[in-house]
Design a protein around this motif. Structure first.
Motif, PDB file in Angstrom:
ATOM      1  N   ALA A   1       0.828  -1.207   0.000  1.00 32.81           N
ATOM      2  CA  ALA A   1       0.000   0.000   0.000  1.00 32.81           C
ATOM      3  C   ALA A   1       0.861   1.254   0.000  1.00 32.81           C
ATOM      4  N   ALA A   2       1.917   1.265   0.816  1.00 28.21           N
ATOM      5  CA  ALA A   2       2.793   2.436   0.878  1.00 28.21           C
ATOM      6  C   ALA A   2       3.519   2.656  -0.442  1.00 28.21           C
ATOM      7  N   GLU A   3       3.888   1.573  -1.124  1.00 26.36           N
ATOM      8  CA  GLU A   3       4.565   1.706  -2.414  1.00 26.36           C
ATOM      9  C   GLU A   3       3.621   2.261  -3.474  1.00 26.36           C
ATOM     10  N   VAL A   4       2.369   1.826  -3.466  1.00 22.97           N
ATOM     11  CA  VAL A   4       1.389   2.408  -4.392  1.00 22.97           C
ATOM     12  C   VAL A   4       1.273   3.909  -4.160  1.00 22.97           C
ATOM     13  N   GLU A   5       1.240   4.314  -2.918  1.00 17.98           N
ATOM     14  CA  GLU A   5       1.165   5.747  -2.604  1.00 17.98           C
ATOM     15  C   GLU A   5       2.365   6.496  -3.175  1.00 17.98           C
ATOM     16  N   ARG A   6       3.551   5.935  -3.025  1.00 12.98           N
ATOM     17  CA  ARG A   6       4.748   6.596  -3.570  1.00 12.98           C
ATOM     18  C   ARG A   6       4.641   6.758  -5.086  1.00 12.98           C
ATOM     19  N   ARG A   7       4.107   5.746  -5.742  1.00  9.00           N
ATOM     20  CA  ARG A   7       4.006   5.821  -7.206  1.00  9.00           C
ATOM     21  C   ARG A   7       2.951   6.841  -7.643  1.00  9.00           C
ATOM     22  N   VAL A   8       1.907   6.988  -6.855  1.00  8.69           N
ATOM     23  CA  VAL A   8       0.919   8.027  -7.162  1.00  8.69           C
ATOM     24  C   VAL A   8       1.545   9.411  -6.990  1.00  8.69           C
ATOM     25  N   LEU A   9       2.375   9.579  -5.972  1.00 10.77           N
ATOM     26  CA  LEU A   9       3.073  10.860  -5.803  1.00 10.77           C
ATOM     27  C   LEU A   9       3.981  11.154  -6.995  1.00 10.77           C
TER      28      LEU A   9
ATOM     29  N   THR B   1       8.497  10.906   0.635  1.00 12.06           N
ATOM     30  CA  THR B   1       7.104  11.350   0.712  1.00 12.06           C
ATOM     31  C   THR B   1       7.010  12.751   1.314  1.00 12.06           C
ATOM     32  N   GLY B   2       7.796  12.992   2.367  1.00 13.46           N
ATOM     33  CA  GLY B   2       7.765  14.316   2.986  1.00 13.46           C
ATOM     34  C   GLY B   2       8.269  15.402   2.057  1.00 13.46           C
ATOM     35  N   ALA B   3       9.329  15.099   1.290  1.00 14.59           N
ATOM     36  CA  ALA B   3       9.862  16.086   0.347  1.00 14.59           C
ATOM     37  C   ALA B   3       8.851  16.393  -0.758  1.00 14.59           C
ATOM     38  N   ALA B   4       8.191  15.346  -1.285  1.00 14.50           N
ATOM     39  CA  ALA B   4       7.205  15.559  -2.350  1.00 14.50           C
ATOM     40  C   ALA B   4       6.013  16.369  -1.838  1.00 14.50           C
ATOM     41  N   ILE B   5       5.516  16.029  -0.652  1.00 13.70           N
ATOM     42  CA  ILE B   5       4.383  16.782  -0.100  1.00 13.70           C
ATOM     43  C   ILE B   5       4.789  18.225   0.164  1.00 13.70           C
TER      44      ILE B   5
ATOM     45  N   GLY C   1       1.695  29.971   3.707  1.00 13.65           N
ATOM     46  CA  GLY C   1       1.379  29.559   5.061  1.00 13.65           C
ATOM     47  C   GLY C   1       1.915  28.233   5.545  1.00 13.65           C
ATOM     48  N   TRP C   2       2.323  27.339   4.633  1.00 14.37           N
ATOM     49  CA  TRP C   2       2.612  25.979   5.066  1.00 14.37           C
ATOM     50  C   TRP C   2       3.867  25.878   5.929  1.00 14.37           C
ATOM     51  N   ARG C   3       4.860  26.724   5.689  1.00 13.51           N
ATOM     52  CA  ARG C   3       6.089  26.645   6.488  1.00 13.51           C
ATOM     53  C   ARG C   3       5.808  26.969   7.944  1.00 13.51           C
ATOM     54  N   GLU C   4       5.059  28.042   8.173  1.00  9.17           N
ATOM     55  CA  GLU C   4       4.743  28.423   9.554  1.00  9.17           C
ATOM     56  C   GLU C   4       3.926  27.342  10.246  1.00  9.17           C
ATOM     57  N   ARG C   5       2.961  26.770   9.533  1.00  9.99           N
ATOM     58  CA  ARG C   5       2.152  25.719  10.147  1.00  9.99           C
ATOM     59  C   ARG C   5       2.990  24.475  10.452  1.00  9.99           C
ATOM     60  N   THR C   6       3.939  24.168   9.565  1.00 13.07           N
ATOM     61  CA  THR C   6       4.826  23.038   9.816  1.00 13.07           C
ATOM     62  C   THR C   6       5.689  23.300  11.043  1.00 13.07           C
ATOM     63  N   GLU C   7       6.198  24.492  11.180  1.00 14.25           N
ATOM     64  CA  GLU C   7       6.986  24.855  12.354  1.00 14.25           C
ATOM     65  C   GLU C   7       6.153  24.724  13.631  1.00 14.25           C
ATOM     66  N   ARG C   8       4.870  25.048  13.550  1.00 14.77           N
ATOM     67  CA  ARG C   8       4.002  24.963  14.729  1.00 14.77           C
ATOM     68  C   ARG C   8       3.689  23.524  15.115  1.00 14.77           C
ATOM     69  N   GLY C   9       3.909  22.591  14.204  1.00 15.55           N
ATOM     70  CA  GLY C   9       3.675  21.188  14.540  1.00 15.55           C
ATOM     71  C   GLY C   9       2.658  20.482  13.682  1.00 15.55           C
ATOM     72  N   GLU C  10       2.066  21.152  12.687  1.00 15.69           N
ATOM     73  CA  GLU C  10       1.068  20.498  11.845  1.00 15.69           C
ATOM     74  C   GLU C  10       1.750  19.516  10.896  1.00 15.69           C
ATOM     75  N   PHE C  11       1.089  18.402  10.643  1.00 13.32           N
ATOM     76  CA  PHE C  11       1.648  17.373   9.786  1.00 13.32           C
ATOM     77  C   PHE C  11       1.407  17.711   8.319  1.00 13.32           C
ATOM     78  N   LEU C  12       2.330  17.247   7.474  1.00 10.93           N
ATOM     79  CA  LEU C  12       2.298  17.620   6.057  1.00 10.93           C
ATOM     80  C   LEU C  12       1.088  17.065   5.325  1.00 10.93           C
ATOM     81  N   ASP C  13       0.757  15.791   5.578  1.00 14.90           N
ATOM     82  CA  ASP C  13      -0.348  15.197   4.827  1.00 14.90           C
ATOM     83  C   ASP C  13      -1.678  15.857   5.168  1.00 14.90           C
TER      84      ASP C  13
END
Length: 222
Positions: free
Chosen positions: A84-92, A187-191, A202-214
């Motif tokens: 399942a995780a590999e399918v996700e990588r290929r979709v990315l 996966t983290g780099a692609a997201i 806005g995403w950098r600040e939210r990531t710094e605050r602790g929000e997850f990328l997905d």
């Protein structure tokens, strides 16, 4: 690095270190990543940018104390999980190479749906580890890929694709190391890249605050 709005310091000359690199070296009262350049310059630059960004994370990112290891019994069916995780990588990968925004959005919606389906049978702690590694190692990989484009040129998309295409079963890595920690780099780099396209303000600040990328990606999709 400019990918996060900062700068990379450089000091020429001999450093008082015997090892190839030190990730927590004292420099004028601060701590920094320091490398002795004894191998290919591009390899050193890539490692330096990546580890220097971890130093930045220690000063700016909240909630870095979360666990990075998954209990051996957390994944009951490892074959199904890896498939399942590999399918996700290929979709990315397909989303990175999508011809237009409409196709990219459709593929990212498919990715989020696949990921949520895989999450249904996972323990909460394993979910936190996966997302936490993407937030830390994935963003650092994104920054070093951006830096390599600035240094060498070429396509950021294809550099991200190359990370996602890495064989996680190579080099004898333990299953949980490969499919959690090693996978999180790609996966983290692609997201991170997609968030830079969808929510650059806005995403950098939210990531710094602790929000997850997905979770940010799911919220940012039109």
């Amino acid at each position: 690095p400019s990918a996060w709005g900062g700068a990379m310091p450089h000091r020429a000359g001999t450093l008082p270190i015997a090892r190839p690199f030190i990730l927590d070296f004292s420099v004028g009262g601060d701590r920094s990543a320091v490398l002795a350049v004894a191998r290919a310059g591009v390899d050193v630059a890539e490692l330096l940018v990546h580890e220097q960004f971890h130093g930045f994370q220690r000063t700016r990112f909240r909630d870095l104390a979360g666990g990075q290891f998954v209990a051996p019994t957390a994944i009951a069916d490892r074959v199904t999980f890896a498939a399942a995780a590999e399918v996700e990588r290929r979709v990315l990968v397909e989303a990175l190479r999508a011809p237009d925004a409409t196709a990219r959005t459709a593929l990212l919606r498919q990715y989020i749906a696949l990921r949520r389906n895989r999450y249904r049978g996972m323990p909460a702690e394993a979910l936190r580890v996966e997302r936490g590694l993407e937030r830390i190692e994935g963003t650092a990989r994104y920054v070093d890929r951006r830096a390599m484009v600035a240094i060498e040129g070429g396509s950021l998309v294809e550099r991200l694709v190359a990370v996602l295409a890495e064989d996680l079963n190579a080099n004898g890595q333990p299953f949980l190391t490969a499919w959690f920690r090693s996978r999180s780099y790609g996966t983290g780099a692609a997201i991170s890249h997609f968030l830079d396209l969808l929510d650059p303000a806005g995403w950098r600040e939210r990531t710094e605050r602790g929000e997850f990328l997905d979770e940010q990606l799911a919220a940012a999709l039109p």
